[in-house]
Design a protein around this motif. Structure first.
Motif, short mmCIF file in Angstrom:
data_model
loop_
_atom_site.label_atom_id
_atom_site.label_comp_id
_atom_site.label_asym_id
_atom_site.label_seq_id
_atom_site.Cartn_x
_atom_site.Cartn_y
_atom_site.Cartn_z
N HIS A 163 -1.43 -1.14 -9.37
CA HIS A 163 -2.76 -0.52 -9.27
C HIS A 163 -2.57 0.99 -9.12
O HIS A 163 -2.03 1.44 -8.10
N VAL A 201 0.11 -0.79 -4.92
CA VAL A 201 -0.87 0.29 -5.05
C VAL A 201 -0.15 1.62 -4.94
O VAL A 201 0.46 1.91 -3.90
N ILE A 244 0.85 -1.19 0.00
CA ILE A 244 0.00 0.00 0.00
C ILE A 244 0.88 1.24 0.00
O ILE A 244 1.68 1.43 0.91
N HIS A 253 0.82 -7.12 -5.25
CA HIS A 253 -0.06 -6.06 -5.76
C HIS A 253 0.45 -4.74 -5.19
O HIS A 253 0.39 -4.51 -3.98
N ALA A 255 -9.42 0.52 -5.31
CA ALA A 255 -8.84 -0.49 -6.21
C ALA A 255 -9.73 -1.71 -6.39
O ALA A 255 -9.52 -2.49 -7.33
N VAL A 263 -5.93 2.47 -2.50
CA VAL A 263 -6.34 1.12 -2.18
C VAL A 263 -7.83 1.03 -1.94
O VAL A 263 -8.47 0.02 -2.28
#
Length: 244
Positions: A96, A68, A46, A66, A103, A100
Motif C-alpha cells: 500500500h 504500508v 505500518i 499488508h 489506505a 495507513v
C-alpha cells in the motif's frame, strides 16, 4: 557531493540496508516473529520501509501481509527485496503506497506492527493513525509498536554511529546527532563514503521525532478505539481492538 534532504528518505534509502538491515532484522525477529506465527487473518506492517520487517513477518508466519509504505524511495528497496523472495511469499504480500490513515483498510489483519515509524509522526497524524489501525484490525486484533521517546533530550542529546561497512575499496558510515528543536527532537543522519582515507561523498538527511510519554500514548490509543495491554517486551507498547 554534499546533499541534504528533510525526512523523505530520499538520501537515507540508498544507505539504509547497508548500514541498518542486520540490526533491524534482529530486532524485528525479537519483537514480532512470535506474534506473526500466531496470526491467521493477516498482518499489517505500518511504515514498512525497505521491507526488512516485512520479510521477517512473511518468513515467521503464513498469514497475508499488508505492507504500508508512503515513501517512494523506501518502496524501491522494498520491491527490490520482494523480487528476491519466492513466489509463495510474494503471493501473500500486498503493498500500500499511501499512509495507513489513507489506505482504507478494513478488518484485514489480526496483528499490526510498527517498528520505526510512530516517533516520526506529528501528534495530529499519530492521533489519526490509531483509529485507522483499529479499522484495519479484526475484533481482538493486536497492535505492537515501538513508542516515541518520552522526553526531549537534554542539550545536544548525544548521538551515535552506524558502520563502517566496507564495499570493495570504500567504507560507508553514518553519524547520528540528536538535539532539541522547538519542542521536537531533530535527528540528523550524516552519511559518508570514504576511499583510502579520502571522503568521496557526504550527504545528510534530517528527521524529526515528537516525544510522548506512555500515559499520553495510552490515552490516544483509548480515544482511537484501542485498549492498552501489557507488551511482550520492554521496548514495545501493545494494544488490541476490543470485540465491542
Amino acid at each position: 557531493m554534499d546533499g541534504t534532504s528533510d525526512g523523505a528518505y530520499t538520501v537515507s534509502a540508498e544507505f539504509y540496508d547497508l548500514l541498518q538491515a542486520e540490526t533491524d532484522r534482529r530486532r524485528a525477529r525479537r519483537w514480532f516473529a512470535e506474534a506473526a506465527r500466531g496470526a491467521r487473518h493477516g498482518i499489517l506492517d505500518i511504515g514498512a520501509g525497505t521491507g526488512i520487517v516485512t520479510e521477517v513477518l512473511l518468513d515467521a508466519g503464513t498469514a497475508p501481509v499488508h505492507a504500508v509504505e508512503p515513501s517512494a524511495a523506501m518502496r524501491t528497496g522494498l520491491l527490490t527485496r520482494v523480487a528476491a523472495l519466492g513466489a509463495d511469499r510474494r503471493a501473500r504480500l500486498t503493498l500500500h503506497p499511501e499512509p495507513v490513515e489513507a489506505a482504507g483498510l478494513h478488518e484485514v489483519a489480526d496483528l499490526a506492527v510498527a517498528s520505526n515509524v510512530i516517533a516520526c509522526l506529528s501528534p495530529a497524524v499519530r492521533r489519526a493513525v490509531w483509529p485507522a489501525v483499529r479499522r484495519a484490525l479484526v475484533p481482538g486484533g493486536l497492535l505492537l509498536f515501538a513508542p516515541p521517546p518520552a522526553d526531549l533530550p537534554s542539550g545536544c542529546g548525544g548521538g551515535g554511529r552506524l558502520g563502517p561497512v566496507r564495499v570493495g575499496p570504500d567504507l560507508y558510515s553514518a553519524r547520528i546527532t540528536r538535539a532539541r528543536d522547538r519542542g521536537v527532537v531533530r535527528v540528523v543522519f550524516t552519511y559518508r563514503c570514504e576511499r583510502d582515507g579520502r571522503v568521496l561523498r557526504e550527504e545528510r538527511e534530517v528527521f524529526r521525532m515528537w516525544p510522548a510519554g506512555a500515559r499520553q500514548i495510552g490515552a490516544e490509543l483509548e480515544a482511537g478505539g484501542l485498549h492498552v495491554v501489557q507488551a511482550p517486551g520492554p521496548d514495545l507498547m501493545a494494544a488490541y481492538r476490543p470485540s465491542r
